[in-house]
Design an enzyme around this catalytic site. Sequence first.
Site, PDB file in Angstrom:
ATOM      1  N   GLU A   9       1.289  -1.364   0.252  1.00 28.70           N
ATOM      2  CA  GLU A   9      -0.081  -0.203  -0.025  1.00 28.70           C
ATOM      3  C   GLU A   9       0.863   1.092   0.014  1.00 28.70           C
ATOM      4  OE1 GLU A   9      -2.690   0.576   2.723  1.00 28.70           O
ATOM      5  OE2 GLU A   9      -4.335  -1.468   2.021  1.00 28.70           O
ATOM      6  N   GLU A  66      -5.848  -8.469   0.034  1.00 24.65           N
ATOM      7  CA  GLU A  66      -7.063  -7.432   1.506  1.00 24.65           C
ATOM      8  C   GLU A  66      -7.886  -7.744   1.559  1.00 24.65           C
ATOM      9  OE1 GLU A  66      -4.998  -4.848   4.055  1.00 24.65           O
ATOM     10  OE2 GLU A  66      -3.517  -5.690   3.599  1.00 24.65           O
TER      11      GLU A  66
HETATM   12  C1  BGP Z   1      -4.608  -1.665   4.962  1.00 24.66           C
HETATM   13  C2  BGP Z   1      -3.409  -2.052   6.103  1.00 24.66           C
HETATM   14  C3  BGP Z   1      -3.730  -3.339   6.745  1.00 24.66           C
HETATM   15  C4  BGP Z   1      -4.901  -3.295   7.662  1.00 24.66           C
HETATM   16  C5  BGP Z   1      -5.843  -2.742   7.313  1.00 24.66           C
HETATM   17  C6  BGP Z   1      -7.125  -2.452   7.852  1.00 24.66           C
HETATM   18  O1  BGP Z   1      -4.432  -0.890   4.361  1.00 24.66           O
HETATM   19  O2  BGP Z   1      -2.679  -2.382   4.432  1.00 24.66           O
HETATM   20  O3  BGP Z   1      -1.879  -3.259   7.142  1.00 24.66           O
HETATM   21  O4  BGP Z   1      -4.420  -2.092   8.785  1.00 24.66           O
HETATM   22  O5  BGP Z   1      -6.016  -2.034   5.831  1.00 24.66           O
HETATM   23  O6  BGP Z   1      -7.654  -0.754   7.977  1.00 24.66           O
HETATM   24  P1  BGP Z   1      -7.339  -0.670   9.697  1.00 24.66           P
HETATM   25  O7  BGP Z   1      -6.933  -1.777  10.307  1.00 24.66           O
HETATM   26  O8  BGP Z   1      -7.344   1.084   9.632  1.00 24.66           O
HETATM   27  O9  BGP Z   1      -9.548  -0.845  10.039  1.00 24.66           O
END
Ligand code: BGP
Length: 483
Positions: free
Chosen positions: A159, A373
């Site tokens: 990301e 993800e």
């Molecule tokens: C993505 C990241 C993860 C994870 C996920 C959920 O952006 O790659 O590391 O954190 O988002 O985000 P959050 O924990 O802010 O809900």
Amino acid sequence: MKRLPEDFIFGGATAAYQCEGATRSYGKGEVAWDEYLEKEGRFLGEPASDFYHKYARDLELCEQFGVNGIRLSIAWSRIFPKGKGEVNWEGVKFYHEVLAEAKKRGIQVFVTLHHFDTPKTLFDNGDFLNRENIDHFVNYAKFCFEEFPEVENWSTFNEIYPIATNQYLIGNFPPAIKNDLEKVIYCLHNMMYAHAKVVNLFKENGYNGQIGVVHSLETKYPASDSPADKYAAYLDDALSIRFLLDLTYLGHYSHDTLQALDDICKENGIEIEFDENDFLEMERAKDRNDYLGINHYQSHWVKDYHGETSIHHNGTGDKGTSAYAVKGIGERIYKEGIERTDWDWAIYPQGMYDLLMRIKRDYPNYKAIYITENGMGYKDDFENGYIDDQPRIEYIKTYLDALADAIEDGVNVKGYFLWSLMDVFSWSNGYNKRYGLFYVDFEDQTRYPKKSAYWYQGLARTKEIANSYPESDAYAKEMAEKA
Ligand code: BGP
């Protein structure tokens, strides 16, 4: 009922800092998060899910529940505590052990080299705004490729866009700088250049396995049919999606991307200059990406906006508190009729379908895609060891339906990694935003399969995307009896 391919990966995703714990032990070097979170005083990266000690249990659960892929990241500062120079062999040994355990259980591993955790010494020296750090990243990557030949799938970065905007626009990641679009743009560009250098190194040295990058790609739609709103969505898309995909797959900025960038810069009084030599490196890398990893959780509706930048990040789960308006780009609004999570993330599976079709159309030299993800942050209720996370099941199901449609329509998607495998620590939300198939009691680190874990097991077994499976029905029945 829709079906996914026989050789599809039904994976679970993690990241080092969010699951390992042991942030300052076993020789690990500091990262900016350690100090930042301590100062903030809301929560820490300790204990996270204590994966450092519990990885064998997590991988055992993967095998038991049919999760045949795991995404994990190597913590750069566990290998090079200062980002370069001396190696921490204890860290190296730890990752060899994790990889061996995954292999033993027949789980495919996708390793990310950088998931938001630049070693503090290099971070304090400018992170990726400082071009010297690009070389340190390349050296770290080279070390990993040579040290871990057992890894079959490498991703350079996780990301790039959220790194740039969270660090320098929203300010909810260290160094917590707000509203500096110039830094955002140079950070994006430099990290993409670093990605290209690592891909070229990987291919030219003939290392084992596949290499790609993980981008966060959130689909943008105009808030209305007005030309001004359409242009705002176009600009938001240009900076957050096209910028990265152009560099990944074209090796340069397309005319349209440059034009959009120019408009954004003019309104914000910024002048940007790129080194032309960077594009030679990127052009060499553009056909060498074995896969694109896509993190996709939500979509946005964008409205024309020329006021001052004003952003509120919902890091608490108080529904309806998010605000996001960027001068000269647009304002992301709440679109009527679209359901949102407690963190205001819009649930819109069509956005995933549209994104996948667009990549196939605009970047036909992509080879394969993994959804690296997707998932739903939720305040899970823990009742006598049972967790009924039906909304999460529905979220995953509708997104997988959209994914299956895209495969049917010719997009080469090879796997899906649910964020997250087990509950992990969330960067800006701490411990109350849970995503996992496995509930983690952060006090004693016990794992409890949620209803979604049984649902996922049925999915992985049948490859059919159903509302329920015998496994999840049996769990629901047991839960009702115990209530
Ligand atoms: C993505 C990241 C993860 C994870 C996920 C959920 O952006 O790659 O590391 O954190 O988002 O985000 P959050 O924990 O802010 O809900």
